[in-house]
Design an enzyme around this catalytic site. Sequence first.
Site, short mmCIF file in Angstrom:
data_model
loop_
_atom_site.label_atom_id
_atom_site.label_comp_id
_atom_site.label_asym_id
_atom_site.label_seq_id
_atom_site.Cartn_x
_atom_site.Cartn_y
_atom_site.Cartn_z
N THR A 1 7.86 -71.09 -22.64
CA THR A 1 7.22 -72.25 -22.05
C THR A 1 8.12 -73.01 -21.08
OG1 THR A 1 7.86 -73.59 -23.94
CG2 THR A 1 5.66 -72.59 -24.00
N CYS A 2 9.35 -72.57 -20.91
CA CYS A 2 10.33 -73.25 -20.07
C CYS A 2 10.17 -72.80 -18.62
CB CYS A 2 11.74 -72.94 -20.57
SG CYS A 2 13.06 -73.53 -19.51
#
Length: 105
Positions: free
Chosen positions: A8-9
């Site tokens: 999710t980064c």
Amino acid sequence: MKLYGLKTCDTCRKALKSLPDADFKDVRTEGVPADIMAQAYAQFPDKLLNTRSTNWRGLSEEDRAKPPLELLAEHPSLMKRPLIEAEGQLHLGWTKDVQAALGVT
């Protein structure tokens, strides 16, 4: 080449897009091998733990006082990302210097 980060980064996604052959390891689900984490801490002692993250701010003072490697084992999302292992070398973050060292243009 292995890229340790979070799926999710945004920074990890950018790095992975530029390094399509990298083997992505999500630190929340797969973790980072203890030997790699120890090597990363030895190489980046003041930078490996992201103390500017919202996860860090959510920790109690008691948790913040723990040794960094113990804290990273319990909360892998506190690691500065991405951590890239390439040809026996470790690189932290996705700065211009890291990109140049990895031959990304």
